[in-house]
Design a protein around this motif. Structure first.
Motif, PDB file in Angstrom:
ATOM      1  N   ASN A 122      33.707  43.426  46.357  1.00  0.00           N
ATOM      2  CA  ASN A 122      34.112  42.845  48.050  1.00  0.00           C
ATOM      3  C   ASN A 122      33.497  41.529  47.674  1.00  0.00           C
ATOM      4  OD1 ASN A 122      32.376  42.029  50.687  1.00  0.00           O
ATOM      5  ND2 ASN A 122      32.726  44.131  50.889  1.00  0.00           N
ATOM      6  N   SER A 123      34.940  41.003  48.625  1.00  0.00           N
ATOM      7  CA  SER A 123      34.949  39.471  48.280  1.00  0.00           C
ATOM      8  C   SER A 123      33.584  39.067  49.445  1.00  0.00           C
ATOM      9  CB  SER A 123      35.836  39.078  49.320  1.00  0.00           C
ATOM     10  OG  SER A 123      36.845  39.746  48.292  1.00  0.00           O
ATOM     11  N   ALA A 124      33.352  39.446  50.281  1.00  0.00           N
ATOM     12  CA  ALA A 124      32.240  39.413  50.495  1.00  0.00           C
ATOM     13  C   ALA A 124      31.038  38.673  50.213  1.00  0.00           C
ATOM     14  CB  ALA A 124      31.848  39.367  52.796  1.00  0.00           C
ATOM     15  N   VAL A 125      30.641  40.387  49.620  1.00  0.00           N
ATOM     16  CA  VAL A 125      29.257  39.874  48.875  1.00  0.00           C
ATOM     17  C   VAL A 125      29.149  39.148  47.660  1.00  0.00           C
ATOM     18  CG1 VAL A 125      27.998  41.958  47.304  1.00  0.00           C
ATOM     19  CG2 VAL A 125      29.259  42.454  49.309  1.00  0.00           C
ATOM     20  N   ALA A 126      30.850  38.818  47.334  1.00  0.00           N
ATOM     21  CA  ALA A 126      30.999  38.350  45.689  1.00  0.00           C
ATOM     22  C   ALA A 126      30.519  36.573  46.034  1.00  0.00           C
ATOM     23  CB  ALA A 126      32.276  37.944  45.187  1.00  0.00           C
ATOM     24  N   LEU A 127      30.971  35.894  47.238  1.00  0.00           N
ATOM     25  CA  LEU A 127      30.659  34.815  47.498  1.00  0.00           C
ATOM     26  C   LEU A 127      29.280  34.760  47.769  1.00  0.00           C
ATOM     27  CD1 LEU A 127      33.829  34.446  50.306  1.00  0.00           C
ATOM     28  CD2 LEU A 127      33.348  33.121  48.046  1.00  0.00           C
ATOM     29  N   ALA A 128      28.632  35.385  47.684  1.00  0.00           N
ATOM     30  CA  ALA A 128      27.009  35.372  47.911  1.00  0.00           C
ATOM     31  C   ALA A 128      26.489  35.321  46.820  1.00  0.00           C
ATOM     32  CB  ALA A 128      26.564  36.473  48.804  1.00  0.00           C
ATOM     33  N   VAL A 129      27.140  36.204  45.547  1.00  0.00           N
ATOM     34  CA  VAL A 129      26.839  37.143  44.897  1.00  0.00           C
ATOM     35  C   VAL A 129      26.681  35.592  43.257  1.00  0.00           C
ATOM     36  CG1 VAL A 129      26.863  38.394  42.447  1.00  0.00           C
ATOM     37  CG2 VAL A 129      26.508  39.173  44.451  1.00  0.00           C
ATOM     38  N   GLN A 130      27.927  35.259  44.036  1.00  0.00           N
ATOM     39  CA  GLN A 130      28.013  33.797  43.312  1.00  0.00           C
ATOM     40  C   GLN A 130      27.003  33.209  42.827  1.00  0.00           C
ATOM     41  OE1 GLN A 130      30.823  33.306  40.993  1.00  0.00           O
ATOM     42  NE2 GLN A 130      32.358  31.618  42.225  1.00  0.00           N
ATOM     43  N   SER A 131      27.037  32.484  43.915  1.00  0.00           N
ATOM     44  CA  SER A 131      25.319  31.059  44.661  1.00  0.00           C
ATOM     45  C   SER A 131      24.239  31.361  44.064  1.00  0.00           C
ATOM     46  CB  SER A 131      25.820  30.981  45.792  1.00  0.00           C
ATOM     47  OG  SER A 131      24.661  32.002  46.354  1.00  0.00           O
ATOM     48  N   VAL A 140      28.615  36.258  35.651  1.00  0.00           N
ATOM     49  CA  VAL A 140      29.161  37.952  36.717  1.00  0.00           C
ATOM     50  C   VAL A 140      30.241  37.570  36.136  1.00  0.00           C
ATOM     51  CG1 VAL A 140      29.347  36.028  39.053  1.00  0.00           C
ATOM     52  CG2 VAL A 140      29.398  38.014  39.005  1.00  0.00           C
ATOM     53  N   ILE A 141      31.324  39.007  36.215  1.00  0.00           N
ATOM     54  CA  ILE A 141      32.172  38.847  36.364  1.00  0.00           C
ATOM     55  C   ILE A 141      32.865  39.643  37.706  1.00  0.00           C
ATOM     56  CG2 ILE A 141      34.120  39.779  34.897  1.00  0.00           C
ATOM     57  CD1 ILE A 141      32.469  39.660  32.338  1.00  0.00           C
ATOM     58  N   TYR A 142      34.164  39.816  38.152  1.00  0.00           N
ATOM     59  CA  TYR A 142      34.012  40.217  39.409  1.00  0.00           C
ATOM     60  C   TYR A 142      35.723  41.330  38.858  1.00  0.00           C
ATOM     61  CZ  TYR A 142      31.637  36.305  41.417  1.00  0.00           C
ATOM     62  OH  TYR A 142      30.039  35.758  41.645  1.00  0.00           O
ATOM     63  N   ALA A 143      35.398  42.532  39.689  1.00  0.00           N
ATOM     64  CA  ALA A 143      36.863  43.031  39.322  1.00  0.00           C
ATOM     65  C   ALA A 143      37.435  43.208  40.546  1.00  0.00           C
ATOM     66  CB  ALA A 143      36.364  44.673  38.708  1.00  0.00           C
ATOM     67  N   ALA A 144      37.656  44.334  41.091  1.00  0.00           N
ATOM     68  CA  ALA A 144      38.505  43.893  42.790  1.00  0.00           C
ATOM     69  C   ALA A 144      37.613  42.793  43.278  1.00  0.00           C
ATOM     70  CB  ALA A 144      38.569  45.626  43.235  1.00  0.00           C
ATOM     71  N   VAL A 145      37.918  41.862  43.414  1.00  0.00           N
ATOM     72  CA  VAL A 145      37.800  40.747  44.569  1.00  0.00           C
ATOM     73  C   VAL A 145      38.566  40.246  44.711  1.00  0.00           C
ATOM     74  CG1 VAL A 145      36.209  38.375  44.541  1.00  0.00           C
ATOM     75  CG2 VAL A 145      35.018  40.580  43.701  1.00  0.00           C
ATOM     76  N   GLY A 146      39.276  40.155  46.022  1.00  0.00           N
ATOM     77  CA  GLY A 146      40.691  39.821  46.361  1.00  0.00           C
ATOM     78  C   GLY A 146      40.348  37.800  46.738  1.00  0.00           C
ATOM     79  N   THR A 147      39.480  37.271  47.320  1.00  0.00           N
ATOM     80  CA  THR A 147      39.103  36.162  47.838  1.00  0.00           C
ATOM     81  C   THR A 147      39.719  34.730  46.313  1.00  0.00           C
ATOM     82  OG1 THR A 147      38.296  34.139  49.143  1.00  0.00           O
ATOM     83  CG2 THR A 147      37.024  35.980  47.744  1.00  0.00           C
ATOM     84  N   ASP A 149      39.218  32.666  46.774  1.00  0.00           N
ATOM     85  CA  ASP A 149      38.043  31.239  46.521  1.00  0.00           C
ATOM     86  C   ASP A 149      36.758  31.219  45.976  1.00  0.00           C
ATOM     87  OD1 ASP A 149      38.647  30.024  49.201  1.00  0.00           O
ATOM     88  OD2 ASP A 149      37.510  30.922  50.618  1.00  0.00           O
ATOM     89  N   ILE A 150      36.428  32.297  45.040  1.00  0.00           N
ATOM     90  CA  ILE A 150      35.744  32.361  44.067  1.00  0.00           C
ATOM     91  C   ILE A 150      35.795  32.202  42.693  1.00  0.00           C
ATOM     92  CG2 ILE A 150      36.200  35.012  42.634  1.00  0.00           C
ATOM     93  CD1 ILE A 150      32.693  35.055  44.120  1.00  0.00           C
ATOM     94  N   THR A 151      37.095  31.907  41.863  1.00  0.00           N
ATOM     95  CA  THR A 151      38.191  30.761  41.648  1.00  0.00           C
ATOM     96  C   THR A 151      38.585  29.347  42.023  1.00  0.00           C
ATOM     97  OG1 THR A 151      39.814  31.780  41.360  1.00  0.00           O
ATOM     98  CG2 THR A 151      38.228  32.569  39.759  1.00  0.00           C
ATOM     99  N   GLY A 152      38.314  29.468  43.328  1.00  0.00           N
ATOM    100  CA  GLY A 152      38.752  28.561  43.854  1.00  0.00           C
ATOM    101  C   GLY A 152      37.567  27.662  44.563  1.00  0.00           C
ATOM    102  N   SER A 153      38.067  27.319  45.847  1.00  0.00           N
ATOM    103  CA  SER A 153      36.868  26.111  46.088  1.00  0.00           C
ATOM    104  C   SER A 153      35.174  26.525  46.089  1.00  0.00           C
ATOM    105  CB  SER A 153      36.884  25.790  47.469  1.00  0.00           C
ATOM    106  OG  SER A 153      36.389  27.252  48.002  1.00  0.00           O
ATOM    107  N   GLN A 154      35.108  27.230  45.290  1.00  0.00           N
ATOM    108  CA  GLN A 154      33.503  28.177  45.523  1.00  0.00           C
ATOM    109  C   GLN A 154      32.801  29.313  44.050  1.00  0.00           C
ATOM    110  OE1 GLN A 154      30.902  30.424  48.214  1.00  0.00           O
ATOM    111  NE2 GLN A 154      32.708  29.251  49.913  1.00  0.00           N
ATOM    112  N   CYS A 155      34.396  27.513  42.878  1.00  0.00           N
ATOM    113  CA  CYS A 155      34.402  28.517  41.646  1.00  0.00           C
ATOM    114  C   CYS A 155      32.660  28.421  40.735  1.00  0.00           C
ATOM    115  CB  CYS A 155      35.557  28.394  40.801  1.00  0.00           C
ATOM    116  SG  CYS A 155      35.432  26.401  40.582  1.00  0.00           S
TER     117      CYS A 155
END
Length: 423
Positions: A122-131, A140-147, A149-155
């Motif tokens: 879930n992209s919203a959860v992923a962005l929170a978990v990333q931090s 953390v390794i992401y499977a079905a995360v589409g945003t 941003d996860i490997t862009g501005s918030q990589c």
């Protein structure tokens, strides 16, 4: 391959996966490092892997308990290759809520000694978990995360994308359809980070291809009534109605699309993100003709089919691309731990980056500077009911999208890791 024609009843699958979930949440022992000094570098003498995703809601079929099954199979295969490494797997349901996901992952990292978290989905959860993972210097390794941003501005140095992002999913189909004259698009999207980012990426790709976005509407996660959204799409004058949702949301959207007779109208439906379980849920009568991009499909070759049979025997359904990517990422991670003799994050990530993937999921794939795993994708089209010869073999593979064409250029990345690598 012997299978029930419909993959077994939903209730039987739920019962089976509940039992598997309970078993997988317990300690899973595999064998590993042969040298005592190397074993001593494993914190707590155990490698802990946490699987967090939607276990019971609208995204649970595409990952959920099936991701736990996939991780279990990866552990079995690792055990066959490497004796003596103690591995534990824990699992949790984030319920598609960022605060719950953060609470779970923080506890895992800080109190429970979890070394690596996988899936999220879930992209919203992923962005929170990333931090959290960045702060804790944990992987953390992401499977079905589409945003994107996860490997862009918030990589992050500790966040790896193993499956796809929204650019992979939308850029190829948009270029193809616009070139065919279908250049006016309307979007029906899930109203959270994933859907918002997918529409943004789609509109950018449309503009680059010479197409036009004539509108977009956003629905709540888990919505069940799409009538008003479909009527807006119908009156928009769009050539294409693109659905930027997934799981039970896409299933319900497409069923109502057919109920309203829009399947026989002038507009074309495009599922910008669809999974095998979505097609199974809506049935071929509803899904036939839908096109989409996938990172993996179980019926590609003998190796993918062999894994699919093992998975089916445990789960009662064929594996989706996210579930296959969980298998691949867990196995690649454990190989890196065994090779380095430590679960220290930076050492393991360096080894994961140095060694190409060696499995049925993405053979030869490597991690790019922005932490995307770079591999081929497939443009697929859902078969007509009369074309189905094997249960769950729902796709015709229209073309392979080479890795070189599937990703946004690294030179255009806004990931700080790419800049540091001299993109």
């Amino acid at each position: 391959m012997k299978m029930q024609k419909d993959g077994g009843s939903a209730s039987k699958r739920r019962d089976l996966t509940c039992r598997l979930f309970a078993a997988a949440a317990m300690t899973v022992s595999a064998v590993g490092l042969t040298a005592a000094p190397a074993a001593a570098q494993i914190s707590g003498d155990v490698v802990k892997i946490g699987i967090v995703n939607d276990q019971s809601g609208p995204l649970s079929d595409l990952a959920g308990p099936g991701s736990v099954v996939a991780a279990r199979l990866a552990l079995e295969d690792f055990k066959a290759m490497t004796p003596s490494l103690n591995v534990q797997v824990v699992s949790a349901d984030h319920q598609n809520k960022a605060d719950i996901g953060v609470e779970v992952v923080r506890r895992w990292y800080e109190a429970d000694g979890v070394d690596m978290v996988v899936d999220v989905g879930n992209s919203a959860v992923a962005l929170a978990v990333q931090s959290i993972a960045r702060d804790q210097k944990k992987l953390v390794i992401y499977a079905a995360v589409g945003t994107t941003d996860i490997t862009g501005s918030q990589c992050s140095p500790t966040g790896l994308a193993w499956l796809h992002d929204n650019y992979n999913l939308v850029s190829g189909p948009i270029r193809k359809l616009v070139a065919q004259g279908q250049d006016k698009w309307f979007f029906i999207a899930a109203d959270y980070a994933f859907g918002q980012n997918m529409v943004k990426e789609s509109q950018s790709a449309l503009a680059a291809a010479g197409g036009t976005s004539v509108g977009a509407v956003f629905h709540p996660l888990g919505n069940t009534d799409y009538a008003s959204f479909l009527l807006q799409a119908q009156s928009s004058g769009a050539d294409v109605v693109a659905f930027a949702n997934a799981g039970s949301q896409l299933v319900t959207s497409m069923k109502q699309w057919n109920e309203f007779g829009m399947n026989s109208g002038p507009q074309r439906a495009v599922a910008e993100l669809m999974f095998l379980t979505d097609i199974h849920g809506m049935g071929l009568e509803t899904a036939q003709g839908l096109t989409g991009v996938t990172a993996w499909y179980w019926d590609l070759n003998d190796e993918t089919r062999a894994f699919a049979k093992r998975f089916f025997d445990l789960h009662g359904a064929m594996p989706t691309a996210p579930q296959a990517s969980v298998y691949s990422s867990v196995l690649h991670y454990l190989k890196a731990v065994a090779a380095t003799g430590t679960d220290e994050t930076s050492s393991v990530v360096a080894e994961m980056r140095a060694a190409p993937v060696d499995d049925f999921y993405a053979p030869g794939a490597t991690l790019r500077a922005d932490n995307k795993l770079v591999h081929d994708f497939y443009l697929v089209q859902v078969k007509k009911p009369a074309e189905l010869e094997t249960p769950w073999a729902y796709y015709n593979v229209v073309e392979t999208i080479a890795a070189a064409d599937a990703y946004s250029p690294l030179s255009e990345s806004d990931c700080s890791l790419a800049a540091a690598a001299g993109k």
